[in-house]
Design an enzyme around this catalytic site. Structure first.
Site, PDB file in Angstrom:
ATOM      1  N   ASP A  12      -6.548   4.608   6.169  1.00 12.83           N
ATOM      2  CA  ASP A  12      -6.790   3.502   5.227  1.00 12.83           C
ATOM      3  C   ASP A  12      -8.132   2.889   5.610  1.00 12.83           C
ATOM      4  O   ASP A  12      -8.719   3.240   6.639  1.00 12.83           O
ATOM      5  CB  ASP A  12      -5.657   2.460   5.372  1.00 12.83           C
ATOM      6  CG  ASP A  12      -5.875   1.239   4.495  1.00 12.83           C
ATOM      7  OD1 ASP A  12      -6.093   1.415   3.285  1.00 12.83           O
ATOM      8  OD2 ASP A  12      -5.841   0.097   5.009  1.00 12.83           O
ATOM      9  N   SER A  13      -8.579   1.919   4.798  1.00 12.93           N
ATOM     10  CA  SER A  13      -9.816   1.206   5.136  1.00 12.93           C
ATOM     11  C   SER A  13      -9.626   0.314   6.367  1.00 12.93           C
ATOM     12  O   SER A  13     -10.607  -0.062   6.999  1.00 12.93           O
ATOM     13  CB  SER A  13     -10.248   0.347   3.948  1.00 12.93           C
ATOM     14  OG  SER A  13      -9.220  -0.574   3.630  1.00 12.93           O
ATOM     15  N   CYS A  75      -3.854   4.575   1.189  1.00 15.99           N
ATOM     16  CA  CYS A  75      -4.767   3.629   0.563  1.00 15.99           C
ATOM     17  C   CYS A  75      -4.846   4.008  -0.912  1.00 15.99           C
ATOM     18  O   CYS A  75      -5.212   5.144  -1.234  1.00 15.99           O
ATOM     19  CB  CYS A  75      -6.135   3.751   1.234  1.00 15.99           C
ATOM     20  SG  CYS A  75      -7.421   2.775   0.454  1.00 15.99           S
ATOM     21  N   GLU A 154      -6.858  -8.908   6.707  1.00 15.54           N
ATOM     22  CA  GLU A 154      -7.510  -8.358   7.909  1.00 15.54           C
ATOM     23  C   GLU A 154      -7.810  -9.473   8.916  1.00 15.54           C
ATOM     24  O   GLU A 154      -7.790  -9.247  10.115  1.00 15.54           O
ATOM     25  CB  GLU A 154      -8.820  -7.641   7.537  1.00 15.54           C
ATOM     26  CG  GLU A 154      -8.624  -6.319   6.816  1.00 15.54           C
ATOM     27  CD  GLU A 154      -8.250  -5.162   7.739  1.00 15.54           C
ATOM     28  OE1 GLU A 154      -8.572  -5.205   8.939  1.00 15.54           O
ATOM     29  OE2 GLU A 154      -7.618  -4.196   7.240  1.00 15.54           O
ATOM     30  N   CYS A 186      -1.777  -1.989  -3.449  1.00 15.06           N
ATOM     31  CA  CYS A 186      -2.751  -1.882  -2.353  1.00 15.06           C
ATOM     32  C   CYS A 186      -1.927  -1.989  -1.087  1.00 15.06           C
ATOM     33  O   CYS A 186      -1.069  -2.878  -0.978  1.00 15.06           O
ATOM     34  CB  CYS A 186      -3.771  -3.021  -2.434  1.00 15.06           C
ATOM     35  SG  CYS A 186      -4.769  -3.215  -0.930  1.00 15.06           S
ATOM     36  N   HIS A 188      -2.479  -3.042   1.773  1.00 17.79           N
ATOM     37  CA  HIS A 188      -2.570  -4.281   2.555  1.00 17.79           C
ATOM     38  C   HIS A 188      -1.531  -5.320   2.103  1.00 17.79           C
ATOM     39  O   HIS A 188      -1.101  -6.151   2.899  1.00 17.79           O
ATOM     40  CB  HIS A 188      -3.965  -4.912   2.408  1.00 17.79           C
ATOM     41  CG  HIS A 188      -5.018  -4.303   3.268  1.00 17.79           C
ATOM     42  ND1 HIS A 188      -5.585  -3.086   2.990  1.00 17.79           N
ATOM     43  CD2 HIS A 188      -5.607  -4.751   4.409  1.00 17.79           C
ATOM     44  CE1 HIS A 188      -6.497  -2.810   3.925  1.00 17.79           C
ATOM     45  NE2 HIS A 188      -6.529  -3.800   4.787  1.00 17.79           N
TER      46      HIS A 188
HETATM   47  N1  DGL Z   1      -5.558  -0.745   1.401  1.00 20.76           N
HETATM   48  C1  DGL Z   1      -6.372  -0.246   0.364  1.00 20.76           C
HETATM   49  C2  DGL Z   1      -5.589   0.120  -0.883  1.00 20.76           C
HETATM   50  O1  DGL Z   1      -4.437   0.463  -0.779  1.00 20.76           O
HETATM   51  C3  DGL Z   1      -7.667  -0.890   0.000  1.00 20.76           C
HETATM   52  C4  DGL Z   1      -8.147  -2.067   0.693  1.00 20.76           C
HETATM   53  C5  DGL Z   1      -9.637  -2.221   0.606  1.00 20.76           C
HETATM   54  O2  DGL Z   1     -10.133  -2.731  -0.421  1.00 20.76           O
HETATM   55  O3  DGL Z   1     -10.270  -1.807   1.564  1.00 20.76           O
HETATM   56  O4  DGL Z   1      -6.120   0.112  -1.963  1.00 20.76           O
END
Ligand code: DGL
Length: 266
Positions: A12-13, A75, A154, A186, A188
């Site tokens: 993931d990011s 992600c 984050e 997402c 996160h």
């Molecule tokens: N966690 C990521 C997702 O599922 C993206 C988060 C980011 O924008 O870096 O889309």
């Protein structure tokens, strides 16, 4: 030859993919995980698809060097930008992607209105357009790219009045418009699912797709006879940027002490 004792790569990011890793560890406790958080390039959401494809390819190379037998693109934004490309480039590697749960959301709603929380990159993608076309003909999707939410998570802001006000700004207009189902598009966002559920109330449905992804991974590994028959080894965690809150947030979510092995420059 791929062996069933090799680890599963997850990326993931940043910390978002840990919500998928958590579900995978619950579902497949024998599997060893190698996790990569691309914290040097975070957030992915506002960036061009070509950049995210390039990061995803470098991370895949790294995970394959670690001997991973399958890769979970944990992600939604990277799945939208890079999954097809990764599958073409490494046709023998099983890749499992994540996309907003529009189909389960459309099935669950009674009001016909589904709130979708994702990133800009996901909303603008062909993959999302195709999901809407296939599964959301009969329902209305109320979309919000939640600008700034990934960075707040984050930064470790998972509850408290500031986060609640921020989330109310996103969710209350959707509730007022009649949404009764909310899709966390997402990885996160499940970090703040308790607060989201507090705001949407007990009658709303909030969908975190991570358990479904863990089951999908199990099916893929089963088909290829790649499920590990016994505990395969200790999980490993890598990031590309500063440690920041990574270890604290990862340990809090996963329920064991997470130590980053190394900062890997891609
Ligand atoms: N966690 C990521 C997702 O599922 C993206 C988060 C980011 O924008 O870096 O889309």
């Amino acid at each position: 030859m791929t062996s069933n004792r090799q680890p599963i790569g997850i990326f993931d990011s940043g910390i978002g993919g840990l919500t998928a890793a958590y579900a995978i560890i619950q579902q497949l406790p024998n599997e060893q995980i190698v996790y990569f958080g691309d914290t040097a390039h975070l957030p992915y959401g506002p960036q061009p698809a070509a950049a995210i494809r390039a990061y995803s390819a470098k991370i895949t190379e790294f995970l394959l060097r670690q001997g991973c037998k399958a890769i979970v693109v944990a992600c939604n934004t990277a799945t939208a930008a890079a999954l097809n490309y990764l599958r073409e480039r490494w046709p023998d590697v099983p890749f499992i992607g994540m996309e907003p749960a529009v189909k389960p959301g459309a099935r669950a709603t009674l009001s016909g209105k589904v709130g979708v929380l994702a990133t800009n990159g996901t909303f603008k993608s062909q993959r999302y357009a195709s999901l809407m076309h296939r599964y959301a003909k009969e329902v209305e999707l109320l979309e919000n790219p939640c600008s700034g939410l990934v960075q707040r998570i984050e930064n470790g802001l998972l509850n408290g009045p500031e986060m609640e006000t921020f989330l109310r700004g996103i969710l209350e207009p959707m509730l007022a418009a009649g949404a009764d189902t909310f899709v966390l598009g997402c990885t996160h966002y499940p970090f703040v699912q308790p607060l989201i559920e507090k705001i949407t109330g007990p009658s709303a449905t909030v969908i975190n797709p991570a358990p479904a992804i863990a089951r999908q991974l199990q099916r893929v590994l089963e088909e290829r006879q790649l499920l590990s028959p016994e505990l395969a080894g200790a999980h490993r965690f890598y990031i590309s940027g500063e440690k920041g809150n990574f270890e604290r947030l990862a340990s809090g979510l996963l329920g064991f002490e997470v130590k980053v092995e190394a900062q890997v420059v891609l």
